[in-house]
Design an enzyme around this catalytic site. Structure first.
Site, PDB file in Angstrom:
ATOM      1  N   TYR A 150     -65.885  18.301 -64.040  1.00 16.86           N
ATOM      2  CA  TYR A 150     -65.878  17.835 -65.021  1.00 16.86           C
ATOM      3  C   TYR A 150     -65.177  17.235 -65.502  1.00 16.86           C
ATOM      4  O   TYR A 150     -63.900  18.335 -65.532  1.00 16.86           O
ATOM      5  CB  TYR A 150     -67.235  17.500 -65.754  1.00 16.86           C
ATOM      6  CG  TYR A 150     -66.742  15.915 -67.165  1.00 16.86           C
ATOM      7  CD1 TYR A 150     -66.951  15.041 -66.472  1.00 16.86           C
ATOM      8  CD2 TYR A 150     -66.376  16.370 -68.609  1.00 16.86           C
ATOM      9  CE1 TYR A 150     -67.091  13.842 -67.788  1.00 16.86           C
ATOM     10  CE2 TYR A 150     -66.121  15.756 -69.512  1.00 16.86           C
ATOM     11  CZ  TYR A 150     -66.108  14.494 -68.755  1.00 16.86           C
ATOM     12  OH  TYR A 150     -65.973  13.345 -69.947  1.00 16.86           O
ATOM     13  N   ASP A 253     -57.520  22.240 -63.653  1.00 16.72           N
ATOM     14  CA  ASP A 253     -57.646  21.299 -64.813  1.00 16.72           C
ATOM     15  C   ASP A 253     -58.393  22.430 -66.106  1.00 16.72           C
ATOM     16  O   ASP A 253     -59.638  22.750 -66.311  1.00 16.72           O
ATOM     17  CB  ASP A 253     -59.014  20.461 -64.626  1.00 16.72           C
ATOM     18  CG  ASP A 253     -59.470  19.459 -65.892  1.00 16.72           C
ATOM     19  OD1 ASP A 253     -59.230  19.622 -66.706  1.00 16.72           O
ATOM     20  OD2 ASP A 253     -60.046  18.846 -65.698  1.00 16.72           O
ATOM     21  N   LYS A 281     -58.397  19.994 -75.558  1.00 16.69           N
ATOM     22  CA  LYS A 281     -59.850  20.720 -77.182  1.00 16.69           C
ATOM     23  C   LYS A 281     -58.769  21.826 -77.846  1.00 16.69           C
ATOM     24  O   LYS A 281     -58.046  21.184 -78.770  1.00 16.69           O
ATOM     25  CB  LYS A 281     -60.327  21.153 -75.766  1.00 16.69           C
ATOM     26  CG  LYS A 281     -61.352  20.667 -75.068  1.00 16.69           C
ATOM     27  CD  LYS A 281     -62.548  21.245 -74.496  1.00 16.69           C
ATOM     28  CE  LYS A 281     -63.275  20.275 -73.637  1.00 16.69           C
ATOM     29  NZ  LYS A 281     -64.563  19.262 -74.058  1.00 16.69           N
TER      30      LYS A 281
END
Ligand SMILES: Cc1ncc(COP(=O)(O)O)c(C=O)c1O
Length: 447
Positions: A150, A253, A281
Site C-alpha cells: 500500500y 516507501d 507517520k
C-alpha cells in the site's frame, strides 16, 4: 487478577449513531468504521503516554498509536510545549521560515540517502510526488508495484492492495489485477506492472518483459499493510540493483518504517541506498506529514522553470508541523539513540511473551516482526512471506476475534490483520505485562 473490563461502551454506541448522520460510517476512513470494528467503533476521547480513554471512561493501552504516527505516544510533554509555543507565534505563513530548513537539516542528518528533502502533508502525497519525479527523471511512464503493498490512495497505486481469495490470484509471473477502488479509469492501470514480493525469480521474469519501460520500482521495505512481513535476506539490495539494471529508479516507501526501525529507517537498518524514499507517520509525531528524500539531481527537477516537476500545496512546510518534526527528531537522536534501545527492548519483550502464550496454550499462531512493529498471524505456517501466503494461510477472522477479546480487556488495537502492532517511546514493560495478561485470558477462550 483479571484485566479490567472495558465492555461497557454505551456512550460510544450513541455517539456512533449520531456521527452516522453526517459522516459515512460515522468516521473519515473505512479502516476506522464498523467494517473493521463491527458492530461499531470505540469512540476515543483522549490520550496520554501509551494510554487512551474512550467516551465511557474506559482506559486502554494503545498499541495502534495512530497507525504508527505517534512515535512518542500521546501528548508527549515536549511536543505539547513546542505546539503551544509555536501556535502563539502563528501556526503557518505559507512563506519561507527558519522552521522548515531546521526540520530538513535534522532529517538529513538522520537519513543517509537524503541529500535533499521535500515535505508534503501525508504519505500519499509523498508517494505521488516520488512517482512524478521518477517519471520526469527517466522520461518513462510505467512503474512496478508489488502485490499487497500500500502506497496511499493515489490512483495508480490502488491495485492489489487488499487481500483476495488465494485461488483467484493467478500465476506469479502474471498476477490477476484487482483495482482497490471504483472511480479510477482502467487506463490508469495500463501504466502499472504488478509483481509478487520476496520472489526474485518471478520478478526477473516480469522485468525481462517490462523492465526497460519502467520509470521506477516502488516497494515497502517491510510489508506493513499485510501485517508485518519481512524481506528475505539481501532482497532489498537486489531490488535496488535490478531497478538500476533496467534504468529505473528504486523508490523505497518508508512511510511506516521511517524513523522507526533506526534513525535512518529500514535503509539504514538493512544497509542499502534507494534512489528516492518516502516518509510520513512517525516523522510528524502525530501531525500530518510526508516527505520525499533523495539526490539533489532528482529533487532539483522541482526547481521552477521549463519542464519542472510541479509540487504545490498551501500547507507544505507547515510551520507548526516543522517545529514538531525538529523536536521529534531531537528526541529520537538524543542520548545516542536511547529511544530506539527502549523501543526495541519493549517490542521484543511483547513479541517473546506473545509467542510463549501461543506455545503454552497450544494455539497455532506466529508473531512476525521485531522491535518497533510486529503482527500476529493465526496460521499453521512457520512464516508468512508475501501477499499470497497472507491471502491463503492467515486466519483473519480469528485474529479479529482475538483483538476484540483484547479490546474488552483494556488493550486498544485495530482488529484488522492487515495492520500491525506499534511500540512507541511511551510504552513500558508494565504495558507489556498488561498486554500479556489480557492475551493469555483471551487465548484461554479463543475458538
Ligand atoms: C507504506 C505506506 N505508504 C504510504 C501510505 C500513505 O500515507 P498517508 O496515510 O499518510 O497518506 C501508507 C499509509 O498507511 C503506508 O502504509
Amino acid at each position: 487478577m483479571p484485566a479490567a473490563s472495558t465492555r461497557n461502551r454505551q456512550r460510544s454506541k450513541e455517539w456512533y449513531q449520531r456521527a452516522q448522520q453526517s459522516l459515512i460510517e460515522g468516521v473519515n476512513s473505512p479502516s476506522r468504521g464498523a467494517a473493521v470494528y463491527a458492530p461499531g467503533p470505540i469512540v476515543l476521547e483522549r490520550g496520554r503516554g501509551s494510554h487512551v480513554w474512550d467516551l465511557d471512561g474506559n482506559e486502554y493501552v494503545d498499541f495502534m498509536m495512530s497507525f504508527g504516527a505517534l512515535i512518542h505516544g500521546h501528548a508527549h510533554p515536549k511536543i505539547v510545549e513546542v505546539v503551544s509555543q509555536t501556535m502563539a507565534e502563528g501556526s503557518h505563513f505559507a512563506a519561507a521560515t527558519p522552521a522548515e530548513a531546521e526540520a530538513a537539516e535534522r532529517f538529513r542528518s538522520m537519513v543517509p540517502s537524503a541529500e535533499m528533502v521535500r515535505f508534503t502533508n501525508s504519505g500519499s502525497e509523498a508517494t505521488m510526488l516520488a512517482l512524478r519525479l521518477a517519471r520526469a527523471h527517466t522520461g518513462r511512464t510505467k512503474f512496478l508495484k508489488f502485490e499487497g503493498h500500500y502506497h496511499g490512495w493515489y490512483d495508480p497505486y490502488c491495485l492489489n492492495g487488499h487481500s483476495h481469495p488465494a485461488d483467484q490470484l493467478g500465476p506469479k509471473e502474471n498476477p490477476t489485477r484487482f483495482p482497490d477502488s471504483s472511480g479510477i479509469p482502467d487506463s490508469t492501470f495500463e501504466d502499472v506492472v504488478l509483481a509478487p514480493w520476496n520472489d526474485l525469480q518471478a520478478l526477473e521474469h516480469i522485468l525481462q518483459r517490462h523492465g526497460r519501460e519502467l520509470a521506477a520500482i516502488i516497494s515497502e521495505p517491510i510489508m506493513a499493510n499485510m501485517g508485518c512481513i519481512l524481506p528475505r535476506e539481501g532482497y532489498l539490495q537486489k531490488l535496488c540493483d535490478l531497478a538500476h539494471q533496467y534504468g529505473a529508479l528504486f523508490i523505497l516507501d518508508e512511510v511506516v518504517t521511517g524513523f522507526r526501525y533506526a534513525p535512518g529507517g529500514c535503509q539504514q537498518y538493512y544497509g542499502f541506498k534507494p534512489d528516492l524514499s518516502t516518509f510520513g507517520k512517525a516523522l510528524g509525531a502525530g501531525f500530518p506529514i510526508g516527505a520525499v528524500a533523495g539526490p539533489r539531481a532528482v529533487l532539483d527537477r522541482m526547481r521552477w522553470g521549463d519542464g519542472m516537476v510541479l509540487h504545490y500545496g498551501t500547507f507544505n512546510g507547515h510551520r507548526l508541523t516543522m517545529r514538531v518534526i525538529a523536536a521529534n527528531l531531537d528526541l529520537l537522536a538524543a542520548n545516542d539513540g536511547a529511544a530506539y534501545k527502549q523501543i526495541y527492548a519493549v517490542g521484543n519483550a511483547a513479541i517473546a511473551g506473545l509467542r510463549d502464550i501461543f506455545r503454552c496454550r497450544k494455539i497455532d499462531a506466529i508473531v512476525q516482526g521485531f522491535g518497533p512493529m510486529f503482527q500476529v498471524y493465526f496460521t499453521r505456517r512457520d512464516a508468512i512471506h508475501d501477499y499470497r501466503d497472507y491471502c491463503e494461510f492467515a486466519d483473519t477472522a480469528k485474529y479479529s476475534r482475538f483483538v476484540h477479546g483484547l479490546l474488552d480487556r483494556g488493550i486498544y488495537m485495530t482488529p484488522s490483520n492487515g495492520l500491525h502492532w506499534i511500540i512507541s517511546t511511551a510504552h513500558t514493560m508494565g504495558d507489556v505485562d498488561t498486554l500479556l495478561q489480557a492475551a493469555d485470558e483471551v487465548c484461554a477462550e479463543l475458538t
